[in-house]
Design an enzyme around this catalytic site. Structure first.
Site, mmCIF file in Angstrom:
data_model
loop_
_atom_site.group_PDB
_atom_site.id
_atom_site.type_symbol
_atom_site.label_atom_id
_atom_site.label_comp_id
_atom_site.label_asym_id
_atom_site.label_seq_id
_atom_site.Cartn_x
_atom_site.Cartn_y
_atom_site.Cartn_z
ATOM 1 N N GLY A 99 61.055 10.992 14.902
ATOM 2 C CA GLY A 99 61.930 9.815 14.904
ATOM 3 C C GLY A 99 61.932 9.153 13.534
ATOM 4 C CG ASP A 154 65.359 18.663 21.125
ATOM 5 O OD1 ASP A 154 64.852 17.623 21.591
ATOM 6 O OD2 ASP A 154 66.119 19.407 21.774
ATOM 7 C CE1 TYR A 168 62.116 2.444 24.648
ATOM 8 C CE2 TYR A 168 62.045 0.115 25.163
ATOM 9 C CZ TYR A 168 61.755 1.154 24.322
ATOM 10 O OH TYR A 168 61.106 0.909 23.131
ATOM 11 C CE LYS A 190 58.661 3.294 24.305
ATOM 12 N NZ LYS A 190 58.111 4.126 23.236
HETATM 13 N N1 SER Z 1 63.617 -3.279 20.906
HETATM 14 C C1 SER Z 1 63.499 -2.557 22.132
HETATM 15 C C2 SER Z 1 64.738 -2.617 22.924
HETATM 16 O O1 SER Z 1 65.420 -3.614 22.815
HETATM 17 C C3 SER Z 1 62.347 -3.094 22.942
HETATM 18 O O2 SER Z 1 61.228 -2.353 22.636
HETATM 19 O O3 SER Z 1 65.020 -1.735 23.671
#
Ligand code: SER
Length: 320
Positions: free
Chosen positions: A8, A53, A143, A147
């Site tokens: 990344g 990737d 997300y 995490k």
């Molecule tokens: N900056 C990130 C987001 O807004 C949060 O970790 O998804």
């Protein structure tokens, strides 16, 4: 000589982190990789670069075997807002990618791994003020789910395989170099660019939306200091809460207006408001302060002045 792999590396944090690591350890010792965004000159022109990737386990294994890094900074991820447009892909990149990196690190004796978590691990049931280090984690975005699962997986590799995995929970990151890519906190960066280009910005969260934020120099300092910390001093290893600044979207607009008097900001919340409303407003980072001496340098006024200075300098030397 320490060798480092960054995934990344063309993202918001990766671009700046690659530069700092190359200045610290030598240009040729830091291999920058990206699977999506094309590399900026600041990444491509200063050291080795490869396409990677992270969802391709064999490719990850091959690259780690060949480059045999002492440390990996694994930053490749899909952020909260863009994650909701394709949750399946977000899971694949965020969890599949992390699993592939952990496995390659284990198989090829990588000494240390840095993996960032996020305030997105928290959800509407979490206490929103001074959110504790160890508390309820029931996020509502893919997300955030990836995490939370990633934090647990990293802890598992620490316990089960003795892999030295370390990480922090980043708040929204504000930076002048590479743009963020599809996060809920992106408005905080967009507002600066808009103030200098058109003098107008329509913010996609309400004016009274308060979120924790961190400025890039502090974001990098946290990663480097945690990686350099004495292992025995760490009780958490992973997922340290980090507090730096907290402000509302309206406070930020006002701070910018002090430097750009003609700037006007309007507020038109969209679907990202619900994500912002499910996240903490401030964080208790006692564990990071106690275990490895975390201390931020930037508050809202100092960050605002520095950001605008950097963006203005860039605009005077080339296109924004
Ligand atoms: N900056 C990130 C987001 O807004 C949060 O970790 O998804």
């Amino acid at each position: 000589m320490k060798t480092i792999l960054v995934t990344g590396a063309c993202g918001q944090i990766g671009t700046d982190l690659t530069g700092v690591l190359r200045r610290l350890h030598g240009e040729n010792t830091v291999l920058a990789t990206s699977g999506g965004r094309p590399p900026a000159d600041s990444v491509l022109g200063t050291g080795p670069f490869d396409v990677l990737d992270v969802t391709d386990g064999e490719a990850v294994d091959r690259l780690v075997r060949r480059s045999h890094p002492d440390a990996i900074y694994h930053l490749a991820a899909r952020l909260s807002a863009v994650g909701e447009t394709d949750p399946q892909r977000a899971w694949l990149v965020n969890m599949g990618g992390l699993y592939n990196i952990l496995e390659a690190a284990r198989a090829h004796d990588v000494r240390q791994l840095f993996w960032p978590s996020s305030i997105a691990v928290f959800g509407p049931d979490t206490p929103r003020e001074r959110t504790p280090q160890d508390t309820v984690m029931r996020p509502t975005t893919i997300y955030g789910v990836s995490k939370v699962a990633g934090e647990l997986l990293c802890d598992y590799y620490v316990r089960r395989y003795g892999l030295d995995v370390r990480g922090v929970r980043y708040p929204g990151v504000i930076s002048s170099e590479a743009p963020p890519g599809g996060g809920t906190t992106d408005y905080a960066v967009e507002m600066f660019h808009a103030a200098l280009s058109s003098g107008r910005y329509t913010c996609f969260v309400r004016e009274d939306t308060v979120l924790p934020m961190i400025y890039m120099p502090d974001c990098l300092k946290a990663a480097l200091d945690l990686m350099a910390a004495e292992s025995l001093a760490l009780q958490h290893h992973n997922a340290f809460n980090l507090a730096a600044m907290r402000f509302s979207a309206g406070d930020l607009a006002q701070a910018i207006t002090r430097h750009v008097p003609h700037f006007t900001c309007t507020f038109e919340p969209d679907e990202r408001q619900a994500i912002a409303d499910s996240w903490p407003r401030s964080l208790d980072d006692t564990a990071a302060r106690r275990e490895w001496g975390w201390r931020p340098d930037f508050d809202l006024p100092r960050m605002t002045a520095d950001m605008l200075g950097r963006l203005r300098a860039r605009r005077s030397t080339g296109p924004d």
